[in-house]
Design a protein around this motif. Structure first.
Motif, PDB file in Angstrom:
ATOM      1  N   ARG A 215     105.284  67.875   9.781  1.00 30.73           N
ATOM      2  CA  ARG A 215     106.631  68.251   9.324  1.00 30.73           C
ATOM      3  C   ARG A 215     107.245  69.389  10.133  1.00 30.73           C
ATOM      4  N   GLU A 218     110.732  68.534  11.190  1.00 34.52           N
ATOM      5  CA  GLU A 218     111.695  68.745  10.119  1.00 34.52           C
ATOM      6  C   GLU A 218     112.000  70.234   9.946  1.00 34.52           C
ATOM      7  N   LEU A 219     110.956  71.049   9.995  1.00 39.39           N
ATOM      8  CA  LEU A 219     111.132  72.498   9.917  1.00 39.39           C
ATOM      9  C   LEU A 219     112.008  72.989  11.065  1.00 39.39           C
ATOM     10  N   HIS A 221     114.234  71.319  12.790  1.00 40.64           N
ATOM     11  CA  HIS A 221     115.613  70.858  12.586  1.00 40.64           C
ATOM     12  C   HIS A 221     116.368  71.799  11.662  1.00 40.64           C
ATOM     13  N   ASP A 222     115.726  72.186  10.560  1.00 43.73           N
ATOM     14  CA  ASP A 222     116.383  73.084   9.612  1.00 43.73           C
ATOM     15  C   ASP A 222     116.568  74.486  10.204  1.00 43.73           C
ATOM     16  N   GLU A 224     116.986  75.251  13.346  1.00 43.01           N
ATOM     17  CA  GLU A 224     118.073  75.183  14.325  1.00 43.01           C
ATOM     18  C   GLU A 224     119.433  75.063  13.644  1.00 43.01           C
ATOM     19  N   ARG A 225     119.454  74.429  12.500  1.00 44.60           N
ATOM     20  CA  ARG A 225     120.696  74.302  11.741  1.00 44.60           C
ATOM     21  C   ARG A 225     121.142  75.645  11.156  1.00 44.60           C
ATOM     22  N   ASP A 226     120.176  76.458  10.730  1.00 46.79           N
ATOM     23  CA  ASP A 226     120.492  77.664   9.977  1.00 46.79           C
ATOM     24  C   ASP A 226     120.449  78.951  10.784  1.00 46.79           C
ATOM     25  N   TYR A 250     111.614  82.400   9.224  1.00 43.07           N
ATOM     26  CA  TYR A 250     112.241  81.215   8.641  1.00 43.07           C
ATOM     27  C   TYR A 250     111.165  80.228   8.183  1.00 43.07           C
ATOM     28  N   TRP A 254     110.488  78.472   4.567  1.00 40.44           N
ATOM     29  CA  TRP A 254     110.545  77.007   4.498  1.00 40.44           C
ATOM     30  C   TRP A 254     109.245  76.448   3.944  1.00 40.44           C
ATOM     31  N   HIS A 258     108.353  73.952   0.792  1.00 37.34           N
ATOM     32  CA  HIS A 258     108.024  72.574   1.121  1.00 37.34           C
ATOM     33  C   HIS A 258     106.531  72.269   1.159  1.00 37.34           C
TER      34      HIS A 258
END
Length: 270
Positions: A215, A218-219, A221-222, A224-226, A250, A254, A258
């Motif tokens: 994952r 996925e971590l 991606h989040d 980079e988004r935030d 971060y 996360w 999760h």
């Protein structure tokens, strides 16, 4: 049959250094690099040109750090790619060479880290399975005192890189290879595992925090988004640059959301 022409772009030491500077790599900084040579295009000089380009961008006061993992120094009972016959396990454990920072090759991290490992002046940390190699003025400080029962936690080079304000460069590599996320695993409730490996006095077993990159995409991606992540290109590769401490902080939040809670580790569902 004719040999196909190489696919570009053509990458040289100088073009790579220029693109890294454009991305934001600063002279004098400490940089943890995860890389994929094949993603860059046609590199004139291969991994040697890449290492020279990285060192050029960092300058004489900068320090280059790479993972030089040697996960093959592990229990053959757990090998899957490929597995070996069970009747071999005892002999493999008895005869597997112990870790030597100077001679044990890295495995599974690509040819660029292996090139750094063998570079004149490179230093390597002491963990038999999750070492790091470094080049530059802070190399000795970073690789020193890597506890042999702490793969990627508080007594590993990752924690030192965090304190030194290092940044991470993903050079054609994805977040699944981002080792600093593992430091966050040591700061949240995590299960313990028994890890077998060759030691200086024969086969040994140590208790370690269980780590997994499952994952991490996925971590990432989040993250980079935030959070601010500088994105650009180096040759044909996508490149990402960000502070290691930001990524660890971060990831800790996360993972707390999760990953299973400590109680679930102690009392797994039936």
């Amino acid at each position: 049959m004719s040999t196909p022409s190489p696919t570009g772009p053509l990458v040289t030491r100088d073009t790579l250094a220029a693109q890294l500077r454009e991305l934001g790599v600063r002279p004098g900084e400490t940089l943890l690099v995860h890389s994929s040579l094949s993603s860059l295009g046609w590199v004139n000089g291969g991994p040697v040109a890449v290492v020279r380009g990285l060192l050029d961008a960092l300058g004489p006061d900068g320090t280059l750090v790479v993972p030089t993992q040697s996960g093959h120094l592990s229990d053959p009972a757990l090998w899957e790619a490929p597995p070996v016959p069970e009747e071999w396990w005892g002999t493999i454990r008895a005869t597997m060479p112990a870790y030597d920072p100077l001679t044990t090759p890295s495995r599974g991290v690509g040819v660029i880290p292996e090139t750094v490992r063998t570079w004149p002046g490179a230093l390597r940390s002491a963990h038999p399975q999750t070492s790091f190699a470094a080049l530059g003025p802070r190399a000795a400080e970073i690789v020193a005192e890597h506890a042999t029962d702490c793969r990627l936690g508080e007594r590993s080079p990752l924690a030192k890189l965090e304190r030194l304000g290092a940044r991470v460069l993903l050079l054609g590599a994805g977040y699944d290879s981002c080792t600093c996320f593992h430091l966050a695993e040591y700061r949240v409730p995590s299960p313990l595992v028994e890890v077998g490996r060759p030691g200086p006095d024969g086969w040994e077993t140590v208790t370690e925090v269980s780590i997994t990159s499952e994952r991490f995409d996925e971590l990432g991606h989040d993250f980079e988004r935030d959070r601010p992540v500088v994105r650009g290109r180096a040759g044909a590769a996508e490149a990402r640059l960000f502070p290691l401490a930001d990524a660890v902080a971060y990831a800790r939040r996360w993972l707390e959301l999760h990953r299973p809670r400590a109680e679930e580790f102690r009392n797994p569902p039936a």
